[in-house]
Design a protein around this motif. Structure first.
Motif, mmCIF file in Angstrom:
data_model
loop_
_atom_site.group_PDB
_atom_site.id
_atom_site.type_symbol
_atom_site.label_atom_id
_atom_site.label_comp_id
_atom_site.label_asym_id
_atom_site.label_seq_id
_atom_site.Cartn_x
_atom_site.Cartn_y
_atom_site.Cartn_z
ATOM 1 N N GLN A 235 8.015 2.200 -2.176
ATOM 2 C CA GLN A 235 9.288 2.381 -1.492
ATOM 3 C C GLN A 235 9.306 3.720 -0.754
ATOM 4 O O GLN A 235 8.804 4.725 -1.269
ATOM 5 N N PRO A 236 9.868 3.761 0.427
ATOM 6 C CA PRO A 236 9.955 5.034 1.159
ATOM 7 C C PRO A 236 10.710 6.083 0.353
ATOM 8 O O PRO A 236 11.624 5.753 -0.419
ATOM 9 N N GLU A 237 10.331 7.317 0.525
ATOM 10 C CA GLU A 237 10.986 8.397 -0.202
ATOM 11 C C GLU A 237 12.493 8.391 0.057
ATOM 12 O O GLU A 237 12.945 8.278 1.199
ATOM 13 N N GLY A 238 13.248 8.508 -1.011
ATOM 14 C CA GLY A 238 14.697 8.547 -0.892
ATOM 15 C C GLY A 238 15.363 7.194 -0.813
ATOM 16 O O GLY A 238 16.590 7.115 -0.736
ATOM 17 N N GLY B 295 2.152 19.500 -0.874
ATOM 18 C CA GLY B 295 3.317 19.732 -0.032
ATOM 19 C C GLY B 295 4.289 18.570 -0.026
ATOM 20 O O GLY B 295 5.167 18.490 0.828
ATOM 21 N N ARG B 296 4.141 17.677 -0.996
ATOM 22 C CA ARG B 296 4.988 16.486 -1.049
ATOM 23 C C ARG B 296 5.517 16.297 -2.461
ATOM 24 O O ARG B 296 4.932 16.789 -3.446
ATOM 25 N N LYS B 297 6.631 15.571 -2.568
ATOM 26 C CA LYS B 297 7.149 15.237 -3.885
ATOM 27 C C LYS B 297 6.174 14.324 -4.620
ATOM 28 O O LYS B 297 5.453 13.538 -3.996
ATOM 29 N N VAL B 298 6.182 14.423 -5.941
ATOM 30 C CA VAL B 298 5.220 13.724 -6.787
ATOM 31 C C VAL B 298 5.918 12.595 -7.544
ATOM 32 O O VAL B 298 6.961 12.812 -8.166
ATOM 33 N N SER B 299 5.362 11.403 -7.504
ATOM 34 C CA SER B 299 5.836 10.324 -8.363
ATOM 35 C C SER B 299 5.177 10.454 -9.731
ATOM 36 O O SER B 299 4.022 10.877 -9.839
ATOM 37 N N LEU B 300 5.903 10.088 -10.759
ATOM 38 C CA LEU B 300 5.416 10.193 -12.135
ATOM 39 C C LEU B 300 5.329 8.809 -12.758
ATOM 40 O O LEU B 300 6.293 8.047 -12.714
ATOM 41 N N VAL B 301 4.168 8.490 -13.327
ATOM 42 C CA VAL B 301 3.982 7.241 -14.057
ATOM 43 C C VAL B 301 3.577 7.610 -15.477
ATOM 44 O O VAL B 301 2.517 8.189 -15.701
ATOM 45 N N GLY B 302 4.441 7.292 -16.444
ATOM 46 C CA GLY B 302 4.179 7.666 -17.825
ATOM 47 C C GLY B 302 4.145 6.468 -18.742
ATOM 48 O O GLY B 302 5.029 5.608 -18.694
ATOM 49 N N ARG C 65 0.832 -1.198 0.000
ATOM 50 C CA ARG C 65 0.000 0.000 0.000
ATOM 51 C C ARG C 65 0.870 1.252 0.000
ATOM 52 O O ARG C 65 2.006 1.266 0.456
ATOM 53 N N GLY C 66 0.286 2.321 -0.540
ATOM 54 C CA GLY C 66 1.008 3.579 -0.630
ATOM 55 C C GLY C 66 0.923 4.389 0.653
ATOM 56 O O GLY C 66 0.148 4.074 1.555
ATOM 57 N N ASP C 67 1.728 5.444 0.711
ATOM 58 C CA ASP C 67 1.760 6.307 1.883
ATOM 59 C C ASP C 67 0.987 7.602 1.673
ATOM 60 O O ASP C 67 1.115 8.542 2.447
ATOM 61 N N GLY C 68 0.184 7.649 0.602
ATOM 62 C CA GLY C 68 -0.651 8.817 0.352
ATOM 63 C C GLY C 68 0.008 9.897 -0.480
ATOM 64 O O GLY C 68 -0.617 10.935 -0.729
ATOM 65 N N ASP D 21 21.128 9.164 -17.039
ATOM 66 C CA ASP D 21 20.760 8.917 -15.645
ATOM 67 C C ASP D 21 19.914 10.066 -15.115
ATOM 68 O O ASP D 21 20.184 11.243 -15.396
ATOM 69 N N LEU D 22 18.905 9.726 -14.332
ATOM 70 C CA LEU D 22 18.036 10.729 -13.721
ATOM 71 C C LEU D 22 18.507 11.045 -12.304
ATOM 72 O O LEU D 22 19.132 10.212 -11.646
ATOM 73 N N PRO D 23 18.160 12.220 -11.795
ATOM 74 C CA PRO D 23 18.522 12.576 -10.420
ATOM 75 C C PRO D 23 17.583 11.988 -9.376
ATOM 76 O O PRO D 23 17.722 12.286 -8.191
ATOM 77 N N VAL D 24 16.627 11.166 -9.817
ATOM 78 C CA VAL D 24 15.685 10.516 -8.902
ATOM 79 C C VAL D 24 15.620 9.031 -9.262
ATOM 80 O O VAL D 24 15.991 8.633 -10.368
ATOM 81 N N PRO D 25 15.137 8.178 -8.358
ATOM 82 C CA PRO D 25 14.997 6.754 -8.689
ATOM 83 C C PRO D 25 14.048 6.549 -9.872
ATOM 84 O O PRO D 25 13.074 7.292 -10.042
ATOM 85 N N ALA D 26 14.335 5.532 -10.669
ATOM 86 C CA ALA D 26 13.542 5.306 -11.878
ATOM 87 C C ALA D 26 13.440 3.825 -12.200
ATOM 88 O O ALA D 26 14.368 3.053 -11.948
#
Length: 266
Positions: free
Chosen positions: A239-242, A111-118, A47-50, A181-186
């Motif tokens: 996965q937890p942020e970071g 107020g939180r970082k956004v995950s992107l699904v494309g 489950r997600g963390d919202g 390479d991206l600066p975030v997990p991918a």
């Protein structure tokens, strides 16, 4: 690298998938039906963390195509958002400002970082957004997105150029950055049975926070509703942020995933 229906030509360029794979794309409906039948199993995913997730549709698609994905992620506890820009008619350069504004809107509201699904072209947009605004992006998942190698190797290239007004060769430096390479997990989810894009154009460079996941027999138009792909998306976003750890191919859809080492072999 061997030649074949979607292999490299003598010039070194990749070929689009062959006619047989293209015609077989009709099985996407079966993949959608499978996800409905297996929905009780899919709800056993982590489950997600919202946190917010922005779903970006593929070329010629609209928010309707991503509705099953958004609904699934919403049921798992995420704040799933549509892109709200109508039908995706392409234009990497033309869409950058509007996409960044949409990302900033969601980021500011939550107020939180956004995950992107494309999905497909939507994944190319997602990777570009992560480069533009890493401070607003938590994770990037692409589904059958042609961002690497010879990105002309798709069966939609000519139509994309006609409708978007851009040539694939335009923005060469930007496309090179998107492929890097991206600066975030991918995570890149793809299928060798894709009938629209050559699967090699979907391969990112694996690292300690980037990976490829191959789904056996998935179609291009069904990848976003394929049950094994949906499970992988949910697992990665949980996965937890970071933090990042490799995808565990065990579980209810284990048979649908190729071993990780296959991703780098031609």
């Amino acid at each position: 690298m061997p030649s074949g229906p979607d292999g490299p030509q003598d010039s070194g360029r990749l070929r689009p998938p062959g006619l047989g794979l293209l015609l077989a794309e009709a099985r996407g409906l079966l993949e959608f039906n499978a996800s409905l039948l297996l929905s009780p199993l899919l709800m056993r995913a982590p489950r997600g963390d919202g946190h917010p997730v922005l779903a970006l549709p593929g070329f010629l698609a609209s928010d309707l195509s991503m509705a099953p994905m958004r609904r699934y992620l919403g049921e798992l506890g995420y704040e799933a958002h549509a892109w709200r820009m109508g039908r995706n008619l392409g234009g990497l350069g033309r869409m950058r400002e509007a996409l960044r504004a949409r990302l900033a809107e969601i980021h500011a509201a939550s107020g939180r970082k956004v995950s992107l699904v494309g999905w497909s072209l939507g994944g190319v947009y997602a990777r570009d957004l992560a480069l533009q605004a890493p401070e607003m992006v938590r994770y990037v998942v692409t589904l059958g997105s042609p961002f690497a190698n010879d990105v002309r190797a798709t069966n939609a290239t000519r139509l994309y150029e006609a409708l978007s007004g851009e040539r694939v060769e335009d923005f060469a430096e930007l496309r090179e950055a998107i492929a890097g390479d991206l600066p975030v997990p991918a995570t890149s989810i793809y299928s060798r049975a894709d009938g629209v894009v050559n699967w090699r154009t979907c391969l990112l460079r694996s690292s300690d926070r980037a990976e490829n996941i191959e789904v056996h027999l998935a179609s291009h138009i069904g990848l976003g509703v394929n049950p094994a792909a949906l499970w992988a998306v949910a697992d990665r976003l949980a996965q937890p942020e970071g933090e990042f750890w490799p995808f565990d191919r065990a579980g209810p859809f284990a048979i649908a995933y190729a071993p990780p080492e296959r991703a780098v072999s031609a």
